[in-house]
Design a protein around this motif. Structure first.
Motif, PDB file in Angstrom:
ATOM      1  N   LEU A 111      37.208 -88.179  68.896  1.00 36.92           N
ATOM      2  CA  LEU A 111      37.860 -87.945  67.560  1.00 36.92           C
ATOM      3  C   LEU A 111      38.751 -89.171  67.083  1.00 36.92           C
ATOM      4  O   LEU A 111      38.421 -89.672  65.902  1.00 36.92           O
ATOM      5  N   LEU A 112      39.736 -89.652  67.781  1.00 35.03           N
ATOM      6  CA  LEU A 112      40.599 -90.880  67.642  1.00 35.03           C
ATOM      7  C   LEU A 112      39.540 -92.168  67.812  1.00 35.03           C
ATOM      8  O   LEU A 112      39.781 -92.802  66.776  1.00 35.03           O
ATOM      9  N   ALA A 113      38.608 -92.477  68.510  1.00 35.61           N
ATOM     10  CA  ALA A 113      37.778 -93.381  68.516  1.00 35.61           C
ATOM     11  C   ALA A 113      37.077 -93.413  67.334  1.00 35.61           C
ATOM     12  O   ALA A 113      36.776 -94.651  66.832  1.00 35.61           O
ATOM     13  N   ALA A 154      39.668-100.145  72.854  1.00 41.86           N
ATOM     14  CA  ALA A 154      38.215-100.024  73.354  1.00 41.86           C
ATOM     15  C   ALA A 154      36.999 -99.876  72.268  1.00 41.86           C
ATOM     16  O   ALA A 154      35.988-100.243  72.374  1.00 41.86           O
ATOM     17  N   ALA A 155      37.421 -98.699  71.349  1.00 40.51           N
ATOM     18  CA  ALA A 155      36.418 -98.706  70.124  1.00 40.51           C
ATOM     19  C   ALA A 155      36.219 -99.839  69.338  1.00 40.51           C
ATOM     20  O   ALA A 155      35.071 -99.986  69.016  1.00 40.51           O
ATOM     21  N   THR A 156      37.444-100.729  69.031  1.00 36.58           N
ATOM     22  CA  THR A 156      37.158-102.091  68.420  1.00 36.58           C
ATOM     23  C   THR A 156      36.224-102.894  69.060  1.00 36.58           C
ATOM     24  O   THR A 156      35.375-103.691  68.786  1.00 36.58           O
ATOM     25  N   ARG A 157      36.512-103.252  70.504  1.00 36.89           N
ATOM     26  CA  ARG A 157      35.902-103.894  71.211  1.00 36.89           C
ATOM     27  C   ARG A 157      34.274-103.643  71.470  1.00 36.89           C
ATOM     28  O   ARG A 157      33.284-104.413  71.520  1.00 36.89           O
ATOM     29  N   ALA A 158      33.749-102.195  71.409  1.00 36.03           N
ATOM     30  CA  ALA A 158      32.496-101.696  71.598  1.00 36.03           C
ATOM     31  C   ALA A 158      31.892-101.787  70.187  1.00 36.03           C
ATOM     32  O   ALA A 158      30.673-101.730  70.204  1.00 36.03           O
ATOM     33  N   SER A 159      32.321-102.112  69.123  1.00 34.65           N
ATOM     34  CA  SER A 159      32.004-101.926  67.762  1.00 34.65           C
ATOM     35  C   SER A 159      30.872-103.056  67.665  1.00 34.65           C
ATOM     36  O   SER A 159      31.279-104.155  68.202  1.00 34.65           O
TER      37      SER A 159
END
Length: 185
Positions: A111-113, A154-159
């Motif tokens: 949810l946070l990601a 991690a979410a930003t890098r995976a975007s």
């Protein structure tokens, strides 16, 4: 408040996206879009949400009211994001996202990601090339700053969105240290 600008490495980029963090006031960031750690009502509140609403002026609240009337009658869901104009802020847009509240049992890191990934997707959809994020859910919503930093980075890098720059603009030195550590991992 003096601002400290740091990144994992000076000029560090990931797939063309520069990711940095610094301590400062998100309401004065000269970026295309600032992300608001909003509450589900979109009507302003405390912390980052209140600061952004105060700095943006009444036009931000009016635009949020229009979104509530048109689409989000029951409030913006956790992990979702929506863009409005930025009123009197130096940014062009405000992207509102609702972080999970640990005190309400919302403990799923996904949810946070989603707050970060959906905000980046919305930023891309409005044409934003630079985005400033606060530490979503690391305040009154009870999430540990280290966990927020790890999830956010991690979410930003995976975007896969086409955004040139992401800045994590953090209120205090403890949160800044958490993001610096996450950027170095």
């Amino acid at each position: 408040m003096p601002q400290t600008r740091r990144s994992a490495q000076p000029g560090a980029t990931l797939g063309g996206m520069r990711i940095t963090c610094h301590q400062g006031d998100i309401t004065v960031e000269e970026v295309d879009a600032v992300v608001n750690a909003a509450n589900s009502t979109l009507m302003g509140g405390g912390g980052v949400d209140g600061a952004i609403h105060r700095a943006a002026g009444p036009e931000l609240l009016e635009e949020c009211r229009r979104w509530r009337a048109a689409r989000w009658h029951d409030g913006l869901p956790v992990g979702e994001a929506v863009a409005t104009g930025a009123g009197q802020l130096p940014a062009r847009w405000v992207i509102h996202t609702v972080g999970p509240d640990r005190h309400r049992g919302q403990t799923d890191p996904a949810l946070l990601a989603s707050c970060f990934t959906r905000s980046l997707e919305v930023a891309e959809s409005v044409g934003a090339r630079s985005v400033a994020f606060p530490a979503i859910s690391a305040g009154v919503y009870g999430w540990d700053a280290d966990e927020v930093a790890r999830v956010a980075v991690a979410a930003t890098r995976a975007s896969t969105v086409e955004v040139d720059e992401v800045r994590f603009v953090l209120f205090g030195p403890e949160v800044l240290a958490a993001f610096e550590q996450a950027l170095q991992e």
